[in-house]
Design an enzyme around this catalytic site. Structure first.
Site: not given
Ligand code: UD1
Ligand code: UDP
Length: 356
Positions: A205-207
């Site tokens: 998860i990074h957006r």
């Protein structure tokens, strides 16, 4: 021909590795790698150059950790200096990051030809910084390399057949390297034994749309905690997400590891049961390794994967992710579908550049 291969972020190193391997086979092309510096930690940058034997960048512009405007602006200035010094025939830019837009814009103003790899993709969500970057980059590119039929169609609908540019369907350059390095990753990485993993879910998860909304991020972590009660869940954590989790003391009860190198991620992909991600690259790589994927986004540019039932979209809330998990955990699919070309996408790029 002199060509600047412009990179800045983790997925761009992987894409540039595919191109660099092809460019080496053509002595008539002089490749100069320029790194904007957008990603800079060892395991977000140098590890990819080492693992994939990408030539060392001739320039590292060291622009990172800034707001969108400051980052893009400083990159444009510094890329312009390099372009003036090197006077290349082409700049090759990838995807949809701030580095991509800065490279395309700096080059276009100096009349250096722009080739955009991963052109034509759209999420139709103008809140995403990536959507702005890809639309603007496409519009000023001379050659648009599209990975899918959907990308070609998007450009047609936007009137690109009336513009002075060349549109080519080449497939996904990430597939070229994923298939190549998957053959050797088991000898290069023992991450599965190291972490003692058997049945597990691989998550990333990074957006910005997930991490910058604290409620969304808490919901996603809460869903991961719930899934981890049933099955091991491993999360190689992007520094953006780590900073927010730590700052807000969000409780996690699954395995968090630092971002991993390319051989490690390939081994994790090959051995996992399922992928949960908001990553663009990982959605496709899950498919290449015949794993179903839950895409934690409102929409995806890789619509074929959702339409084919290989990926499933989930909103950033607990119920939506758990429902998607229950739907996908035991799903069986025939993954022998050709959405992204034949693994020769980078060869098509080089042949097109040579004959342009
Ligand atoms: C960028 C791209 C995104 C892409 C992602 C790939 C833009 C607008 N976004 O997002 O499309 O999916 O790369 O991973 O270009 N950081 C570190 N160490 C690093 C890299 C980043 O600490 O090696 C920190 C930065 O200091 C910053 C944060 O992570 O505070 C975000 O980095 P940034 O490059 O702005 O965006 P990404 O989230 O990585
Ligand atoms: N990746 C990696 N190590 C990690 C996480 C990701 O090597 O710990 C690779 C993976 O192959 C993925 C690529 O980096 O496809 C893209 O990175 P990311 O998800 O950050 O960016 P996006 O594709 O969303 O732009």
């Amino acid at each position: 021909m002199k060509l600047i291969n412009l990179v800045g972020t983790r997925p761009q190193f992987i894409k540039a590795a595919a191109l660099s391997r092809q460019l080496k086979l053509n002595s008539s092309i002089q490749e100069i790698i320029v790194h904007t510096g957008q990603h800079f930690d060892k395991n977000m940058s140098a590890v990819f150059f080492d693992d994939m034997m990408i030539p060392k960048p001739k320039y590292n512009l060291q622009v990172n950790s800034l707001s969108h405007g400051a980052m893009t602006g400083r990159m444009i200035e510094k890329i312009e200096e390099v372009l003036q010094k090197e006077n290349p025939d082409f700049i090759l830019v990838y995807g949809d990051t701030n580095s991509t837009l800065a490279g395309a814009l700096a080059a276009k103003k100096l009349h250096v030809k722009v080739a955009h790899v991963e052109a034509g993709l759209r999420s139709f969500d103008m809140q995403m910084p990536e959507e702005t970057n890809r639309i603007l980059t496409d519009r000023i590119s001379d050659i648009l390399f599209c990975p899918t039929d959907t990308a070609i169609k998007n450009l047609e609908i936007e009137g690109y057949n009336n513009f002075n540019c060349k549109i080519v369907k080449n497939g996904d350059v990430m597939m070229d390297v994923a298939l190549f390095y998957a053959k050797i990753s088991a000898q290069k990485s023992n991450i599965i034994e190291q972490l003692n993993l058997k049945d597990f879910v691989l998550a990333t998860i990074h957006r910005q749309e997930n991490t910058d909304n604290l409620d969304y991020l808490k919901n996603i972590i809460s869903a991961f905690n719930t899934i981890a009660e049933k099955i091991n869940l491993v999360l190689p954590l992007h520094p953006r997400t780590r900073a927010i989790i730590e700052k807000n003391n969000i409780k996690t009860s699954f395995k968090i590891i630092n971002p991993v190198g390319y051989f490690e991620i390939l081994e994790l992909l090959k051995n996992c049961k399922l992928v949960i991600t908001d990553s663009g690259g990982l959605q496709k790589e899950a498919f290449y390794f015949h794993k179903h994927c839950i895409t934690v986004r409102k929409q995806t540019e890789w619509v074929e994967l959702v339409n084919g039932g290989f990926s499933c979209l989930a909103n950033s809330n607990l119920e939506s992710i758990i429902l998607a998990y229950e739907k996908m955990e035991n799903k069986k699919s025939d993954f022998n579908v050709d959405y992204f070309g034949k693994g020769n996408a980078s060869e098509i790029v080089v042949q097109t550049l040579l004959s342009y």
